[in-house]
Design an enzyme around this catalytic site. Structure first.
Site, PDB file in Angstrom:
ATOM      1  N   TYR A   1       5.645 -10.016   7.109  1.00 40.68           N
ATOM      2  CA  TYR A   1       5.636  -8.569   7.329  1.00 40.68           C
ATOM      3  C   TYR A   1       6.114  -8.265   8.741  1.00 40.68           C
ATOM      4  CZ  TYR A   1       2.970  -7.369   3.111  1.00 40.68           C
ATOM      5  OH  TYR A   1       2.576  -7.169   1.816  1.00 40.68           O
TER       6      TYR A   1
ATOM      7  N   ASP B   1       0.818  -1.210   0.000  1.00 44.57           N
ATOM      8  CA  ASP B   1       0.000   0.000   0.000  1.00 44.57           C
ATOM      9  C   ASP B   1       0.854   1.264   0.000  1.00 44.57           C
ATOM     10  OD1 ASP B   1      -2.259  -1.607   0.180  1.00 44.57           O
ATOM     11  OD2 ASP B   1      -2.327  -1.504   2.372  1.00 44.57           O
TER      12      ASP B   1
END
EC number: 5.4.99.12
Length: 246
Positions: free
Chosen positions: A111, A52
């Site tokens: 992540y 993103d």
């Protein structure tokens, strides 16, 4: 024409995400422009996933094909000469089979999220971290993180705009670790919904900051109700660490 795999790293602060957008700077857009300068023809890249706006990557995986005859080491140098000034770096290049796809061949993704949990810090140390002034309990956060392990419906932590047919995802690892003035959250999953990791982090932090019951997080997860998720954590502290393949 051989398929080339590239391991890349980038600072996502100045980009509107990875995926190309016609009028906005993106990581994919910058890489494709660099490849076009070298190849003299348009080159389409494929990635392991789309980060993103504002999200960083330590080891994103992309593939592309080029027609020119050039050694990989020279190609790496040429790309970095263009990309480094734009906060993108080619870490490694290698050839892969034509059947390999960076997204569909991936088994897991990792992540990390960086939380600055100290008042003793320099201004620039919060650049790629989310500052929380209340002292956080690693124990409480990890008890919440444990409920993520396994296969769950993550509708609660999905974005309304997420077009995934299934909201089920398998989480293999989720843990908070103390590193000096930082708290690092690491999570490994089969894949992730749009803004899922940041929504999870934001919800756990909100529960901890407000001294709510740890069981609240599991209740929210099982509710499958987006309205129960708390504030989405900022993008600047999220990193794509690596992608796992067989």
């Amino acid at each position: 024409m051989k398929k080339i795999l590239a391991e890349i790293a980038y600072d996502g602060s100045i980009y509107h995400g990875f995926q190309i957008q016609p009028t906005k700077p993106t990581v994919q857009g910058e890489i494709e422009k660099a490849l076009m300068k070298i190849n003299k023809k348009k080159v389409k890249i494929h990635s392991s996933g789309r980060t993103d706006k504002g999200v960083h990557a330590k080891k994103q995986i992309i593939t592309f094909d080029i027609k020119i005859n050039i050694q990989l080491n020279n190609l790496k140098k040429a790309l970095n000469a263009i990309l480094l000034k734009n906060s993108i770096k080619i870490l490694k290049l290698r050839y892969v089979k034509n059947s390999f796809h960076p997204r569909f061949s991936a088994q897991k993704r990792k992540y990390s999220y960086c939380i600055l949990n100290s008042d003793n810090y320099y201004p620039w140390e919060g650049y790629q971290a989310h500052y929380v002034n209340k002292k956080l309990s690693i124990s409480n956060l990890n008890q919440m993180a444990k409920t993520l392990i396994g296969k769950h419906d993550f509708t609660t932590f999905s974005c309304i705009k997420d077009k995934s047919k299934s909201k089920f995802r398998h989480i293999y690892f989720a843990k908070f670790k103390k590193r000096g003035k930082y708290i690092i959250f690491e999570i490994i999953g089969s894949s992730f919904l749009w803004k899922m990791v940041r929504s999870i982090i934001g919800t756990m932090l909100d529960i901890e900051i407000k001294n709510e019951s740890i069981s609240t997080f599991e209740t929210i997860l099982k509710s499958k109700n987006r309205n129960l998720a708390r504030t989405t954590a900022p993008a600047n502290a999220l990193f794509l660490e690596r992608v796992y393949y067989e």
